[in-house]
Design a protein around this motif. Structure first.
Motif, PDB file in Angstrom:
ATOM      1  N   GLU A 270     -15.140  -5.190  -5.005  1.00 33.97           N
ATOM      2  CA  GLU A 270     -14.199  -5.075  -3.898  1.00 33.97           C
ATOM      3  C   GLU A 270     -13.716  -3.641  -3.796  1.00 33.97           C
ATOM      4  OE1 GLU A 270     -11.030  -8.042  -3.294  1.00 33.97           O
ATOM      5  OE2 GLU A 270     -11.889  -9.015  -5.069  1.00 33.97           O
ATOM      6  N   ALA A 271     -13.525  -3.194  -2.568  1.00 29.86           N
ATOM      7  CA  ALA A 271     -12.969  -1.870  -2.325  1.00 29.86           C
ATOM      8  C   ALA A 271     -12.363  -1.883  -0.927  1.00 29.86           C
ATOM      9  CB  ALA A 271     -14.046  -0.793  -2.437  1.00 29.86           C
ATOM     10  N   THR A 272     -11.522  -0.927  -0.658  1.00 24.64           N
ATOM     11  CA  THR A 272     -10.907  -0.812   0.656  1.00 24.64           C
ATOM     12  C   THR A 272     -11.254   0.540   1.245  1.00 24.64           C
ATOM     13  OG1 THR A 272      -9.066  -2.231  -0.001  1.00 24.64           O
ATOM     14  CG2 THR A 272      -8.717  -0.829   1.921  1.00 24.64           C
ATOM     15  N   ALA A 273     -11.804   0.525   2.452  1.00 23.58           N
ATOM     16  CA  ALA A 273     -12.056   1.766   3.180  1.00 23.58           C
ATOM     17  C   ALA A 273     -10.819   2.032   4.028  1.00 23.58           C
ATOM     18  CB  ALA A 273     -13.287   1.630   4.065  1.00 23.58           C
ATOM     19  N   ARG A 274     -10.272   3.221   3.917  1.00 24.34           N
ATOM     20  CA  ARG A 274      -9.107   3.604   4.716  1.00 24.34           C
ATOM     21  C   ARG A 274      -9.530   4.727   5.653  1.00 24.34           C
ATOM     22  NH1 ARG A 274      -4.697   1.032   2.950  1.00 24.34           N
ATOM     23  NH2 ARG A 274      -4.740   0.270   0.826  1.00 24.34           N
TER      24      ARG A 274
ATOM     25  N   THR B 174     -10.977  11.256  11.345  1.00 22.87           N
ATOM     26  CA  THR B 174     -12.421  11.068  11.191  1.00 22.87           C
ATOM     27  C   THR B 174     -12.832  10.937   9.733  1.00 22.87           C
ATOM     28  OG1 THR B 174     -12.751  13.451  11.179  1.00 22.87           O
ATOM     29  CG2 THR B 174     -12.941  12.328  13.308  1.00 22.87           C
ATOM     30  N   ASN B 175     -11.864  10.785   8.829  1.00 21.87           N
ATOM     31  CA  ASN B 175     -12.168  10.669   7.410  1.00 21.87           C
ATOM     32  C   ASN B 175     -12.072   9.225   6.949  1.00 21.87           C
ATOM     33  OD1 ASN B 175     -12.417  13.497   6.893  1.00 21.87           O
ATOM     34  ND2 ASN B 175     -10.205  13.623   7.134  1.00 21.87           N
ATOM     35  N   VAL B 176     -12.963   8.815   6.075  1.00 24.17           N
ATOM     36  CA  VAL B 176     -12.905   7.492   5.476  1.00 24.17           C
ATOM     37  C   VAL B 176     -12.630   7.681   3.986  1.00 24.17           C
ATOM     38  CG1 VAL B 176     -14.143   5.361   4.956  1.00 24.17           C
ATOM     39  CG2 VAL B 176     -14.518   6.522   7.138  1.00 24.17           C
ATOM     40  N   HIS B 177     -11.538   7.114   3.506  1.00 27.39           N
ATOM     41  CA  HIS B 177     -11.148   7.204   2.115  1.00 27.39           C
ATOM     42  C   HIS B 177     -11.434   5.870   1.444  1.00 27.39           C
ATOM     43  CE1 HIS B 177      -8.802  10.910   2.912  1.00 27.39           C
ATOM     44  NE2 HIS B 177      -8.706  10.339   4.100  1.00 27.39           N
ATOM     45  N   ILE B 178     -11.845   5.869   0.198  1.00 29.69           N
ATOM     46  CA  ILE B 178     -12.155   4.642  -0.523  1.00 29.69           C
ATOM     47  C   ILE B 178     -11.118   4.442  -1.614  1.00 29.69           C
ATOM     48  CG2 ILE B 178     -13.865   3.441  -1.943  1.00 29.69           C
ATOM     49  CD1 ILE B 178     -14.839   3.971   0.881  1.00 29.69           C
ATOM     50  N   ASP B 179     -10.510   3.221  -1.651  1.00 30.77           N
ATOM     51  CA  ASP B 179      -9.591   2.830  -2.708  1.00 30.77           C
ATOM     52  C   ASP B 179     -10.256   1.737  -3.511  1.00 30.77           C
ATOM     53  OD1 ASP B 179      -7.738   4.475  -1.482  1.00 30.77           O
ATOM     54  OD2 ASP B 179      -6.618   2.823  -0.582  1.00 30.77           O
ATOM     55  N   ARG B 180     -10.248   1.848  -4.793  1.00 32.88           N
ATOM     56  CA  ARG B 180     -10.814   0.791  -5.643  1.00 32.88           C
ATOM     57  C   ARG B 180      -9.841  -0.377  -5.694  1.00 32.88           C
ATOM     58  NH1 ARG B 180     -12.518   0.943 -11.968  1.00 32.88           N
ATOM     59  NH2 ARG B 180     -12.996  -1.269 -12.054  1.00 32.88           N
ATOM     60  N   ALA B 181     -10.366  -1.585  -5.590  1.00 30.57           N
ATOM     61  CA  ALA B 181      -9.514  -2.785  -5.609  1.00 30.57           C
ATOM     62  C   ALA B 181      -9.117  -3.118  -7.037  1.00 30.57           C
ATOM     63  CB  ALA B 181     -10.242  -3.954  -4.983  1.00 30.57           C
TER      64      ALA B 181
ATOM     65  N   SER C 251       0.840  -1.175   0.000  1.00 27.07           N
ATOM     66  CA  SER C 251       0.000   0.000   0.000  1.00 27.07           C
ATOM     67  C   SER C 251       0.885   1.238   0.000  1.00 27.07           C
ATOM     68  CB  SER C 251      -0.891  -0.016   1.236  1.00 27.07           C
ATOM     69  OG  SER C 251      -1.648   1.158   1.303  1.00 27.07           O
ATOM     70  N   TYR C 252       0.626   2.160  -0.913  1.00 30.60           N
ATOM     71  CA  TYR C 252       1.385   3.383  -0.976  1.00 30.60           C
ATOM     72  C   TYR C 252       0.482   4.530  -0.549  1.00 30.60           C
ATOM     73  CZ  TYR C 252       4.602   0.455  -3.523  1.00 30.60           C
ATOM     74  OH  TYR C 252       5.439  -0.555  -3.871  1.00 30.60           O
ATOM     75  N   THR C 253       0.298   4.619   0.753  1.00 28.94           N
ATOM     76  CA  THR C 253      -0.571   5.630   1.323  1.00 28.94           C
ATOM     77  C   THR C 253      -0.149   5.897   2.753  1.00 28.94           C
ATOM     78  OG1 THR C 253      -2.860   6.203   1.870  1.00 28.94           O
ATOM     79  CG2 THR C 253      -2.284   3.896   2.020  1.00 28.94           C
ATOM     80  N   SER C 254      -0.456   7.088   3.250  1.00 28.75           N
ATOM     81  CA  SER C 254      -0.150   7.397   4.639  1.00 28.75           C
ATOM     82  C   SER C 254      -1.255   6.899   5.572  1.00 28.75           C
ATOM     83  CB  SER C 254       0.017   8.909   4.817  1.00 28.75           C
ATOM     84  OG  SER C 254      -1.215   9.560   4.565  1.00 28.75           O
ATOM     85  N   VAL C 255      -2.366   6.476   5.009  1.00 25.37           N
ATOM     86  CA  VAL C 255      -3.488   6.007   5.814  1.00 25.37           C
ATOM     87  C   VAL C 255      -3.280   4.524   6.119  1.00 25.37           C
ATOM     88  CG1 VAL C 255      -5.994   5.813   5.953  1.00 25.37           C
ATOM     89  CG2 VAL C 255      -4.972   7.687   4.675  1.00 25.37           C
ATOM     90  N   ARG C 256      -3.143   4.169   7.394  1.00 22.53           N
ATOM     91  CA  ARG C 256      -2.769   2.812   7.776  1.00 22.53           C
ATOM     92  C   ARG C 256      -3.933   1.925   8.205  1.00 22.53           C
ATOM     93  NH1 ARG C 256       0.991   3.093   4.811  1.00 22.53           N
ATOM     94  NH2 ARG C 256       2.900   4.068   5.439  1.00 22.53           N
ATOM     95  N   ASN C 257      -5.064   2.480   8.518  1.00 25.21           N
ATOM     96  CA  ASN C 257      -6.206   1.682   8.963  1.00 25.21           C
ATOM     97  C   ASN C 257      -7.042   1.288   7.756  1.00 25.21           C
ATOM     98  OD1 ASN C 257      -5.539   2.050  11.760  1.00 25.21           O
ATOM     99  ND2 ASN C 257      -6.254   4.144  11.521  1.00 25.21           N
ATOM    100  N   ALA C 258      -6.717   0.133   7.168  1.00 30.00           N
ATOM    101  CA  ALA C 258      -7.367  -0.309   5.934  1.00 30.00           C
ATOM    102  C   ALA C 258      -8.368  -1.410   6.233  1.00 30.00           C
ATOM    103  CB  ALA C 258      -6.325  -0.809   4.944  1.00 30.00           C
ATOM    104  N   PHE C 259      -9.547  -1.312   5.631  1.00 28.14           N
ATOM    105  CA  PHE C 259     -10.617  -2.291   5.785  1.00 28.14           C
ATOM    106  C   PHE C 259     -11.041  -2.793   4.412  1.00 28.14           C
ATOM    107  CE2 PHE C 259     -10.761   0.450   9.452  1.00 28.14           C
ATOM    108  CZ  PHE C 259     -10.991  -0.418  10.514  1.00 28.14           C
ATOM    109  N   PRO C 260     -10.386  -3.833   3.886  1.00 28.47           N
ATOM    110  CA  PRO C 260     -10.821  -4.377   2.593  1.00 28.47           C
ATOM    111  C   PRO C 260     -12.178  -5.044   2.742  1.00 28.47           C
ATOM    112  CG  PRO C 260      -9.037  -5.692   3.511  1.00 28.47           C
ATOM    113  CD  PRO C 260      -9.245  -4.540   4.431  1.00 28.47           C
TER     114      PRO C 260
END
Length: 135
Positions: free
Chosen positions: A120-124, A128-135, A68-77
């Protein structure tokens, strides 16, 4: 008086770790996490061992997913369970194991990611922000 140590079945451990029971079983077979058998022959993992393994897994990664190339570490696939589009904003729901995450984002972002129910997607989560990454 000593409290009884909580133990977990392979299936329960898999759910808590966010992996399939087959993956948890392979990790146990490889000796990555210690197991023992109960009177009925079920394989169990002591709570302390599972806690230590989950911390190690989070620190080193499972080695089964892309880096993962992101600063957001709390990932929920997970899987997208709902997409509600407004004129400007959108609401996306993801079911990630036992966790339901809801993100409010722009309609444009949803369209650019091509998010739709069933994919499939990952919520990061960061702060208090939730970011969405497409799988």
């Amino acid at each position: 008086m000593l409290a009884h140590m909580q133990s977990y079945t392979i299936g329960q451990a898999a759910r808590l770790l966010g992996v399939s029971p087959d993956t948890a079983r392979r990790w146990a077979d490889a000796g990555r996490v210690a197991t023992h058998r109960d009177e009925g022959g079920r394989r169990l993992i002591d709570g302390k061992d599972l806690a230590a393994f989950s911390v190690e897994l989070a620190r080193t990664g499972s080695g089964e997913e892309d880096a993962s190339y992101t600063s957001v570490r709390n990932a929920f696939p997970g899987i997208v369970t709902a997409v509600k589009l407004g004129d400007i904003a959108a609401q996306v729901e993801i079911q990630a194991g036992p966790h339901r995450l809801v993100s409010l984002l722009t309609r444009e972002a949803v369209e650019e990611l091509g998010l739709e129910v069933g994919m499939e997607a990952t919520a990061r989560v960061k702060s208090t922000n939730v970011h969405i990454d497409r799988a």
